[in-house]
Design a protein around this motif. Sequence first.
Motif, PDB file in Angstrom:
ATOM      1  N   LYS A  81       2.130   8.827   3.540  1.00  0.00           N
ATOM      2  CA  LYS A  81       0.796   9.160   4.028  1.00  0.00           C
ATOM      3  C   LYS A  81       0.231  10.265   3.160  1.00  0.00           C
ATOM      4  N   SER A  82      -0.463   9.907   2.136  1.00  0.00           N
ATOM      5  CA  SER A  82      -1.058  10.959   1.331  1.00  0.00           C
ATOM      6  C   SER A  82      -2.451  10.520   0.964  1.00  0.00           C
ATOM      7  N   ASN A  83      -3.249  11.464   0.592  1.00  0.00           N
ATOM      8  CA  ASN A  83      -4.657  11.166   0.371  1.00  0.00           C
ATOM      9  C   ASN A  83      -5.035  11.011  -1.074  1.00  0.00           C
ATOM     10  N   THR A  84      -4.041  11.026  -1.947  1.00  0.00           N
ATOM     11  CA  THR A  84      -4.388  11.068  -3.356  1.00  0.00           C
ATOM     12  C   THR A  84      -5.152   9.826  -3.783  1.00  0.00           C
ATOM     13  N   LEU A  85      -4.683   8.659  -3.309  1.00  0.00           N
ATOM     14  CA  LEU A  85      -5.375   7.436  -3.689  1.00  0.00           C
ATOM     15  C   LEU A  85      -6.800   7.445  -3.194  1.00  0.00           C
ATOM     16  N   LEU A  86      -7.007   8.012  -2.026  1.00  0.00           N
ATOM     17  CA  LEU A  86      -8.339   7.950  -1.462  1.00  0.00           C
ATOM     18  C   LEU A  86      -9.257   9.001  -2.058  1.00  0.00           C
ATOM     19  N   ARG A  87      -8.681  10.181  -2.321  1.00  0.00           N
ATOM     20  CA  ARG A  87      -9.546  11.272  -2.738  1.00  0.00           C
ATOM     21  C   ARG A  87     -10.057  11.059  -4.147  1.00  0.00           C
ATOM     22  N   ASP A  88      -9.150  10.875  -5.092  1.00  0.00           N
ATOM     23  CA  ASP A  88      -9.588  10.689  -6.473  1.00  0.00           C
ATOM     24  C   ASP A  88      -9.458   9.227  -6.807  1.00  0.00           C
ATOM     25  N   TRP A  89     -10.396   8.460  -6.307  1.00  0.00           N
ATOM     26  CA  TRP A  89     -10.286   7.041  -6.593  1.00  0.00           C
ATOM     27  C   TRP A  89     -10.714   6.785  -8.015  1.00  0.00           C
ATOM     28  N   ASP A  90     -10.106   5.774  -8.613  1.00  0.00           N
ATOM     29  CA  ASP A  90     -10.630   5.304  -9.879  1.00  0.00           C
ATOM     30  C   ASP A  90     -10.321   3.821  -9.954  1.00  0.00           C
ATOM     31  N   LEU A  91     -11.045   3.133 -10.779  1.00  0.00           N
ATOM     32  CA  LEU A  91     -10.882   1.685 -10.843  1.00  0.00           C
ATOM     33  C   LEU A  91     -10.199   1.228 -12.120  1.00  0.00           C
ATOM     34  N   TRP A  92      -9.638   2.198 -12.880  1.00  0.00           N
ATOM     35  CA  TRP A  92      -8.931   1.777 -14.094  1.00  0.00           C
ATOM     36  C   TRP A  92      -7.685   0.991 -13.741  1.00  0.00           C
ATOM     37  N   GLY A  93      -6.932   1.531 -12.782  1.00  0.00           N
ATOM     38  CA  GLY A  93      -5.689   0.876 -12.401  1.00  0.00           C
ATOM     39  C   GLY A  93      -5.908  -0.551 -11.937  1.00  0.00           C
ATOM     40  N   PRO A  94      -6.823  -0.766 -10.983  1.00  0.00           N
ATOM     41  CA  PRO A  94      -7.079  -2.157 -10.571  1.00  0.00           C
ATOM     42  C   PRO A  94      -7.493  -3.048 -11.720  1.00  0.00           C
ATOM     43  N   LEU A  95      -8.278  -2.505 -12.654  1.00  0.00           N
ATOM     44  CA  LEU A  95      -8.715  -3.355 -13.762  1.00  0.00           C
ATOM     45  C   LEU A  95      -7.534  -3.761 -14.620  1.00  0.00           C
ATOM     46  N   ILE A  96      -6.671  -2.775 -14.945  1.00  0.00           N
ATOM     47  CA  ILE A  96      -5.504  -3.098 -15.763  1.00  0.00           C
ATOM     48  C   ILE A  96      -4.634  -4.137 -15.069  1.00  0.00           C
TER      49      ILE A  96
END
Lengths: 236, 310
Positions: A81-96
Amino acid sequence: MAEAAESPGDPGTATPRPLFAGLSDISISQDIPVEGEITIPMRSRIREFDSSTLNESVQNTIMRDLKAVGKKFMHVLYPRKSNTLLRDWDLWGPLILCVTLALMLQRGSVDSEKDGGPQFAEVFVIVWFGAVTITLNSKLLGGNISFFQSLCVLGYCILPLTVAMLVCRLVLLTEPGPINFMVRLFVVIVMFAWSIVASTAFLADSQPPNRKALAVYPVFLFYFVISWMILTFTPQ
Amino acid sequence: MAAADELAFHEFEEATDLLAQTPNEATTRGDQLVPQQHVAVAVDSGGSYGAEDEVEESDKTAVLDRIKGSLLPRPGHNFVRHHLRNRPDLYGPFWICATLAFVLAVTGNLTLVLAQRRDPSIHYSPQFHKVTVAGTAIYCYAWLVPLALWGFLQWRKGVRERMGPYTFLETVCVYGYSLFVFIPTVVLWLIPVPWLQWLSGALALALSAAGLVFTLWPVVREDTRWAAVLLLSVVVLLHALLATGFLLLPAATSGARSTSPPGHISAPNRTTVTAPTKVRSSLGRLEPAGVSLFQAQHKGVPLPALPPRR
């Protein structure tokens, strides 16, 4: 500094007084200078930070983004349960991840068009439109997660399935047979469960409790479709 | 709503008709007394699936309750009045259609796998385009047919005095939930026994069409006889066409491939036939029985650009 305001609500006075009635009685015993220089302590640092990202080497920029992406991958692989994914979202990972998955899943162009696996565009469209649809669904159900945060989480949680795809491709290099299929089935099921667990760990908290199941079901369907595409992949 | 309570032990239909006529009345379902908006169309700044955000009860149970209602239609119970209660939602129809499209594609693929196990000459391929075909067909059906139906009912509105027709969203909702019964049926169709497939298909069609007919009956029964009969028969016919389409989907999407009929075609004696019966013999999931119409199986006329057999 100045005289403090009189203590709010003397216990002795029993008469109810309007709020802040005593403020008018405040007197300041000395002059406080109200002129001078206002300095924002962060300002000089910000300016230097901006110019430093402009002037820094390309390697630094790329490494910083890659490190952010890598950190989020770790969060997906070990979902807490951490907020890192939610707080600093970016779409590079999903694109890769999406491009990797689509490249590995696409059928060769020599094959006949009607009967084969998905094309690159089909996988891409399914992943992105599926993620957008699920995001819209969770927003319509009253979730308090933003659009891009949800896209980010769903995209990053494809990572276990991409790993499963890699493993399946390696396994398919050996000779086909029932054991081959069983290994692939097992790997895909495990990674599918991992994806679901990871994404619900992030997404389920943002829904009101009576709608959690309604919000999780489309995620289940989405990852099921991707797992199905991975499982039925046959090299030509 | 004292009137509804009084009528609780009488014909339930009257109470729900009263509710339909006064849609802004507060409903006393025991949990909340907020006056309901009739239909809140989906997307505005707040965003909601119909009037879902005004319901305090658990929505998961609301959706499940509607699904159960669509699975068991009863002559007195009108799906719109009893289960929707003037609060249609779009969650159910949309995700039921999506699930049905994917389940169709997956089971179509699985029938091919099972057929290949029994008959190794059949060439297996993922056949991904089934997803697009199935999805397009189902979504078109689930949205265009309710649109046509709603338009027709609006046009005939003048003839009816007692009850207003359904809104568009309610019609879409009814159709969406009525498609739910096909999901377990399609999974059942994996079993390669043809009479069982026809039986389960007929059962699913009966349940689904019955739900639709019972919902539409109170609206059309004040209409003239021919309009009512025509409407209901068209509705049932379209539904039957859809069900047949589901059954024949594997054949339709790969009908040109003569050497590898998808589905479990495993007639014990293979005979070569001429081209016109080629598509007929590869009827998807159906297995041709010994002395049936689909007896012969196409052996393999060499067509240009066939991939090599595996």
